[in-house]
Design a protein around this motif. Structure first.
Motif, PDB file in Angstrom:
ATOM      1  N   VAL A  10       0.854  -1.185   0.000  1.00  0.00           N
ATOM      2  CA  VAL A  10       0.000   0.000   0.000  1.00  0.00           C
ATOM      3  C   VAL A  10       0.892   1.238   0.000  1.00  0.00           C
ATOM      4  O   VAL A  10       2.018   1.214   0.506  1.00  0.00           O
ATOM      5  CB  VAL A  10      -0.954   0.027   1.219  1.00  0.00           C
ATOM      6  N   PRO A  11       0.419   2.350  -0.541  1.00  0.00           N
ATOM      7  CA  PRO A  11       1.237   3.572  -0.569  1.00  0.00           C
ATOM      8  C   PRO A  11       1.272   4.234   0.806  1.00  0.00           C
ATOM      9  O   PRO A  11       0.414   3.973   1.659  1.00  0.00           O
ATOM     10  CB  PRO A  11       0.506   4.453  -1.583  1.00  0.00           C
ATOM     11  N   PRO A  12       2.252   5.091   1.041  1.00  0.00           N
ATOM     12  CA  PRO A  12       2.355   5.744   2.356  1.00  0.00           C
ATOM     13  C   PRO A  12       1.234   6.736   2.638  1.00  0.00           C
ATOM     14  O   PRO A  12       0.972   7.048   3.795  1.00  0.00           O
ATOM     15  CB  PRO A  12       3.723   6.442   2.302  1.00  0.00           C
ATOM     16  N   LYS A  13       0.555   7.225   1.608  1.00  0.00           N
ATOM     17  CA  LYS A  13      -0.503   8.217   1.785  1.00  0.00           C
ATOM     18  C   LYS A  13      -1.720   7.755   0.982  1.00  0.00           C
ATOM     19  O   LYS A  13      -1.596   7.390  -0.186  1.00  0.00           O
ATOM     20  CB  LYS A  13      -0.035   9.587   1.278  1.00  0.00           C
ATOM     21  N   ARG A  14      -2.886   7.768   1.605  1.00  0.00           N
ATOM     22  CA  ARG A  14      -4.079   7.317   0.903  1.00  0.00           C
ATOM     23  C   ARG A  14      -4.472   8.311  -0.193  1.00  0.00           C
ATOM     24  O   ARG A  14      -4.170   9.500  -0.130  1.00  0.00           O
ATOM     25  CB  ARG A  14      -5.231   7.119   1.887  1.00  0.00           C
ATOM     26  N   HIS A  15      -5.183   7.786  -1.193  1.00  0.00           N
ATOM     27  CA  HIS A  15      -5.709   8.578  -2.310  1.00  0.00           C
ATOM     28  C   HIS A  15      -4.599   9.293  -3.085  1.00  0.00           C
ATOM     29  O   HIS A  15      -4.784  10.394  -3.596  1.00  0.00           O
ATOM     30  CB  HIS A  15      -6.748   9.598  -1.833  1.00  0.00           C
ATOM     31  N   THR A  16      -3.433   8.667  -3.133  1.00  0.00           N
ATOM     32  CA  THR A  16      -2.320   9.207  -3.919  1.00  0.00           C
ATOM     33  C   THR A  16      -1.854   8.140  -4.907  1.00  0.00           C
ATOM     34  O   THR A  16      -2.268   6.973  -4.826  1.00  0.00           O
ATOM     35  CB  THR A  16      -1.151   9.629  -3.022  1.00  0.00           C
ATOM     36  N   GLN A  17      -0.991   8.535  -5.833  1.00  0.00           N
ATOM     37  CA  GLN A  17      -0.507   7.616  -6.863  1.00  0.00           C
ATOM     38  C   GLN A  17       0.196   6.413  -6.223  1.00  0.00           C
ATOM     39  O   GLN A  17       0.986   6.562  -5.301  1.00  0.00           O
ATOM     40  CB  GLN A  17       0.480   8.333  -7.782  1.00  0.00           C
ATOM     41  N   HIS A  18      -0.143   5.233  -6.767  1.00  0.00           N
ATOM     42  CA  HIS A  18       0.507   3.995  -6.329  1.00  0.00           C
ATOM     43  C   HIS A  18       0.817   3.202  -7.591  1.00  0.00           C
ATOM     44  O   HIS A  18      -0.089   2.749  -8.297  1.00  0.00           O
ATOM     45  CB  HIS A  18      -0.412   3.215  -5.396  1.00  0.00           C
ATOM     46  N   ARG A  19       2.085   3.033  -7.897  1.00  0.00           N
ATOM     47  CA  ARG A  19       2.501   2.431  -9.161  1.00  0.00           C
ATOM     48  C   ARG A  19       3.294   1.155  -8.918  1.00  0.00           C
ATOM     49  O   ARG A  19       3.937   0.986  -7.872  1.00  0.00           O
ATOM     50  CB  ARG A  19       3.345   3.421  -9.970  1.00  0.00           C
ATOM     51  N   ASP A  20       3.258   0.251  -9.934  1.00  0.00           N
ATOM     52  CA  ASP A  20       4.068  -0.958  -9.847  1.00  0.00           C
ATOM     53  C   ASP A  20       5.488  -0.648 -10.316  1.00  0.00           C
ATOM     54  O   ASP A  20       5.831   0.509 -10.623  1.00  0.00           O
ATOM     55  CB  ASP A  20       3.432  -2.092 -10.643  1.00  0.00           C
ATOM     56  N   THR A  21       6.337  -1.654 -10.362  1.00  0.00           N
ATOM     57  CA  THR A  21       7.745  -1.440 -10.705  1.00  0.00           C
ATOM     58  C   THR A  21       7.934  -0.963 -12.137  1.00  0.00           C
ATOM     59  O   THR A  21       8.980  -0.396 -12.472  1.00  0.00           O
ATOM     60  CB  THR A  21       8.539  -2.744 -10.498  1.00  0.00           C
ATOM     61  N   ASP A  22       6.928  -1.175 -12.979  1.00  0.00           N
ATOM     62  CA  ASP A  22       6.989  -0.686 -14.355  1.00  0.00           C
ATOM     63  C   ASP A  22       6.358   0.692 -14.519  1.00  0.00           C
ATOM     64  O   ASP A  22       6.232   1.194 -15.638  1.00  0.00           O
ATOM     65  CB  ASP A  22       6.298  -1.672 -15.303  1.00  0.00           C
ATOM     66  N   GLY A  23       5.921   1.279 -13.418  1.00  0.00           N
ATOM     67  CA  GLY A  23       5.329   2.608 -13.468  1.00  0.00           C
ATOM     68  C   GLY A  23       3.842   2.628 -13.761  1.00  0.00           C
ATOM     69  O   GLY A  23       3.244   3.694 -13.931  1.00  0.00           O
ATOM     70  N   ARG A  24       3.214   1.436 -13.796  1.00  0.00           N
ATOM     71  CA  ARG A  24       1.767   1.355 -14.098  1.00  0.00           C
ATOM     72  C   ARG A  24       0.960   1.674 -12.843  1.00  0.00           C
ATOM     73  O   ARG A  24       1.240   1.155 -11.759  1.00  0.00           O
ATOM     74  CB  ARG A  24       1.436  -0.037 -14.616  1.00  0.00           C
ATOM     75  N   LEU A  25      -0.046   2.496 -12.997  1.00  0.00           N
ATOM     76  CA  LEU A  25      -0.841   2.957 -11.865  1.00  0.00           C
ATOM     77  C   LEU A  25      -1.746   1.839 -11.347  1.00  0.00           C
ATOM     78  O   LEU A  25      -2.410   1.151 -12.116  1.00  0.00           O
ATOM     79  CB  LEU A  25      -1.683   4.155 -12.297  1.00  0.00           C
ATOM     80  N   ARG A  26      -1.763   1.678 -10.017  1.00  0.00           N
ATOM     81  CA  ARG A  26      -2.738   0.794  -9.383  1.00  0.00           C
ATOM     82  C   ARG A  26      -4.083   1.513  -9.283  1.00  0.00           C
ATOM     83  O   ARG A  26      -4.140   2.748  -9.290  1.00  0.00           O
ATOM     84  CB  ARG A  26      -2.270   0.407  -7.982  1.00  0.00           C
ATOM     85  N   PHE A  27      -5.162   0.713  -9.126  1.00  0.00           N
ATOM     86  CA  PHE A  27      -6.501   1.291  -9.030  1.00  0.00           C
ATOM     87  C   PHE A  27      -7.004   1.131  -7.592  1.00  0.00           C
ATOM     88  O   PHE A  27      -7.202   0.017  -7.110  1.00  0.00           O
ATOM     89  CB  PHE A  27      -7.443   0.606 -10.024  1.00  0.00           C
ATOM     90  N   GLU A  28      -7.203   2.264  -6.941  1.00  0.00           N
ATOM     91  CA  GLU A  28      -7.636   2.266  -5.548  1.00  0.00           C
ATOM     92  C   GLU A  28      -9.156   2.108  -5.454  1.00  0.00           C
ATOM     93  O   GLU A  28      -9.900   2.777  -6.172  1.00  0.00           O
ATOM     94  CB  GLU A  28      -7.201   3.572  -4.879  1.00  0.00           C
ATOM     95  N   GLU A  29      -9.606   1.222  -4.566  1.00  0.00           N
ATOM     96  CA  GLU A  29     -11.037   1.024  -4.307  1.00  0.00           C
ATOM     97  C   GLU A  29     -11.299   1.227  -2.826  1.00  0.00           C
ATOM     98  O   GLU A  29     -10.645   0.600  -1.977  1.00  0.00           O
ATOM     99  CB  GLU A  29     -11.473  -0.393  -4.704  1.00  0.00           C
ATOM    100  N   LEU A  30     -12.251   2.085  -2.494  1.00  0.00           N
ATOM    101  CA  LEU A  30     -12.712   2.220  -1.114  1.00  0.00           C
ATOM    102  C   LEU A  30     -13.887   1.282  -0.908  1.00  0.00           C
ATOM    103  O   LEU A  30     -14.900   1.374  -1.611  1.00  0.00           O
ATOM    104  CB  LEU A  30     -13.145   3.652  -0.809  1.00  0.00           C
ATOM    105  N   MET A  31     -13.767   0.378   0.042  1.00  0.00           N
ATOM    106  CA  MET A  31     -14.881  -0.475   0.460  1.00  0.00           C
ATOM    107  C   MET A  31     -15.277  -0.011   1.846  1.00  0.00           C
ATOM    108  O   MET A  31     -14.531  -0.198   2.813  1.00  0.00           O
ATOM    109  CB  MET A  31     -14.460  -1.945   0.475  1.00  0.00           C
ATOM    110  N   GLY A  32     -16.426   0.671   1.940  1.00  0.00           N
ATOM    111  CA  GLY A  32     -16.789   1.300   3.205  1.00  0.00           C
ATOM    112  C   GLY A  32     -18.255   1.166   3.528  1.00  0.00           C
ATOM    113  O   GLY A  32     -19.095   0.996   2.639  1.00  0.00           O
ATOM    114  N   GLU A  33     -18.553   1.251   4.805  1.00  0.00           N
ATOM    115  CA  GLU A  33     -19.913   1.121   5.303  1.00  0.00           C
ATOM    116  C   GLU A  33     -20.554   2.495   5.524  1.00  0.00           C
ATOM    117  O   GLU A  33     -19.868   3.478   5.780  1.00  0.00           O
ATOM    118  CB  GLU A  33     -19.921   0.346   6.625  1.00  0.00           C
TER     119      GLU A  33
END
Length: 406
Positions: A10-33
Motif C-alpha cells: 500500500v502507498p504511504p498516503k491514501r488517495h495518492t498515486q501507487h505504481r508498480d515497478t513498471d510505473g503502471r498505476l494501481r486502481f484504488e477502491e474504497l470499500m466502506g460502510e
C-alpha cells in the motif's frame, strides 16, 4: 472491525498515486460502510474493479417464506436435507457447494438462516444485501477472498462484510457443514464489549488476538470471471445477478483499514458464569440490526448452593429464539428429540424452557458440556422451504408428553 490492519503493498498516503515497478498505476477502491461514515478499507487493484462484460439473472429458488402460523415451537433436522439422518453421518448431495446449495430454514426482513452440506467448490460470490456470519459445524475449507485467504475449521465463525467477493473451497476429508446467517445489515462484536474508539474491552469474552484475518494478498489472473451477486429487489425481495468481470477479482496487491473478513473460533470464547443462572446476553458474541448471535460453550455452571443450572422457563416477549445444537450434550433438551445438528425455533408469544425432568436433574451439576449457536431476532421469523422439509412434527407437544388435543 475494531482494529486497523495493513496487508501487502500500500502507498504511504491514501488517495495518492501507487505504481508498480513498471510505473503502471494501481486502481484504488474504497470499500466502506454507511456512506463513507463508518469502517472502511482501501484496496489496490492491478486492474479496474468495475469492468464487467456481461450481466445476467441468477435464478435464486427457494427464497420464499411463510408465517409460523398457527404459532408453535419448531424442531428442524437440517442434516436430513442432504441425504443423511439426524446423526450427522450423511454426506452432501454430490456437487453441492457452500453458496448455491444453501437451504433456507428461517428468515425475516433482517436476517436469513440457512444450512448447507458442501463437497464442491463454490462459484465466486458476494452478498450485496448485508454481512454474512457462517458457522462451521464440521469439516474445513479454504475461503478465498478479495482481501486474501482464510482457513475455516470446525467451530469457526467466518464473518464476511457486505460485498466481499469470495469463494468456498472445501477440504475433502469430511463433509463441510455450514450454518449460515445472512444479514440485511452489518454484523459486529456486541457494542457493550467495545470502547468508544472500538477496542474490545477487558470484560469482553474475547479479544482482537482471537480474530484472524487474511495475512497476505491472494493474487490471481484471468479474464471473464463470473461472480454471483445477491442484491435487493424493488420490494425488498432477494434477487440474484451473475456479473462477468473483465479481469479476475482477486487482483489486489495490498489493502489497509478496519473492514475485512475474519474467522473467530467458538472455542476461543471465554464464558461468563455466576453463582446463579446467567441470562442469554452473557453468551452474546455478535450483533446485527434487530438480531443478536450468542454461543453456549462448555463451562462451569452456577455455584449457589440452591442453584438450578438449566434455564428457567421464559417467555420471548420481544424476540424469536433460534438454537443450533452443534456439539456436546445439551442437558435442558433431553427427551425432546433434539440432537447434534438440530435447530429449534421458540417464537415470541410462547413460554419455553427445559424438557420435563431436566429442571430437577440439573440440580448439583457443576459443568455443562454443550455447544450451541443462538440467533435471537426482534421481528418474527418465517419458515423457509428447508424448515418445511426438515421439521419434526411432534416437537411442540413434548413438554406435555402427548399430541395436540382432539
Amino acid at each position: 472491525m475494531p482494529h486497523y490492519r495493513s496487508v501487502g503493498d500500500v502507498p504511504p498516503k491514501r488517495h495518492t498515486q501507487h505504481r508498480d515497478t513498471d510505473g503502471r498505476l494501481r486502481f484504488e477502491e474504497l470499500m466502506g460502510e454507511e456512506g463513507f461514515s463508518s469502517d472502511s478499507s482501501l484496496l489496490y487493484h492491478r486492474e479496474i474493479p468495475s469492468a464487467i462484460t456481461d450481466s445476467r439473472p441468477w435464478d435464486l429458488t427457494g427464497q420464499d417464506t411463510i408465517a409460523n402460523h398457527p404459532l408453535k415451537p419448531r424442531h428442524l433436522r437440517p442434516h436430513t436435507l442432504f441425504g443423511g439422518g439426524g446423526d450427522g453421518d450423511g454426506d452432501g448431495r454430490r456437487g453441492t457447494d457452500a453458496v448455491t446449495g444453501r437451504r433456507l430454514l428461517l428468515g425475516n426482513g433482517d436476517v436469513r438462516i440457512s444450512y448447507v452440506v458442501a463437497e464442491a467448490d463454490s462459484p465466486y460470490y458476494r452478498n450485496g444485501l448485508g454481512d454474512e456470519c457462517v458457522y462451521v459445524e464440521s469439516g474445513a475449507a479454504r475461503v478465498e477472498t478479495v482481501f486474501g485467504a482464510l482457513t475455516a475449521r470446525a467451530g469457526d465463525y467466518v464473518v464476511l462484510p457486505r460485498a466481499t467477493t469470495h469463494r468456498w473451497l472445501p477440504e475433502r476429508e469430511q463433509p463441510l457443514r455450514l450454518f449460515c446467517i445472512e444479514a440485511n445489515s452489518h454484523i459486529a462484536p456486541a457494542r457493550r464489549y467495545l470502547s468508544r474508539y472500538g477496542q474490545l474491552l477487558e470484560h469482553a469474552p474475547f479479544c482482537e488476538r482471537d480474530l484472524h484475518g487474511p495475512t497476505e494478498p491472494l493474487l490471481a489472473v484471468g479474464e471473464d470471471v463470473d461472480v454471483h451477486v445477491k442484491h435487493r429487489g424493488p420490494r425488498g425481495e432477494v434477487l440474484g445477478t451473475v456479473f462477468t468481470q473483465a479481469t479476475h477479482p482477486f487482483d489486489v496487491v495490498g489493502w489497509d483499514g478496519c473492514l475485512y473478513p475474519y474467522t473467530f473460533s467458538i472455542h476461543d470464547f471465554e464464558p461468563l458464569t455466576g453463582r446463579i443462572h446467567q441470562p442469554p446476553p452473557a453468551h452474546q458474541v455478535f450483533e446485527g440490526d434487530k438480531f443478536v448471535v450468542c454461543n453456549f460453550v462448555p463451562r462451569k455452571v452456577d455455584y449457589h448452593p440452591l442453584a438450578i443450572p438449566v434455564p428457567y422457563y421464559h417467555s420471548n416477549v420481544d424476540s424469536d429464539e433460534v438454537m443450533f445444537y452443534c456439539g456436546g450434550d445439551y442437558a435442558a433438551r433431553k427427551g425432546s428429540g433434539i440432537g447434534q445438528g438440530s435447530v429449534s425455533l421458540h417464537p415470541g408469544g410462547h413460554a419455553h424452557g427445559p424438557q420435563p425432568g431436566a429442571y430437577e436433574r440439573s440440580i448439583g451439576a457443576e459443568f455443562f458440556d454443550e455447544l450451541a449457536v443462538m440467533v435471537d431476532t426482534f421481528r418474527p421469523l418465517e419458515l423457509g422451504e428447508g424448515a418445511l422439509a426438515a421439521e419434526d412434527p411432534g416437537y411442540a407437544w413434548t413438554w406435555a408428553g402427548r399430541g395436540p388435543a382432539a
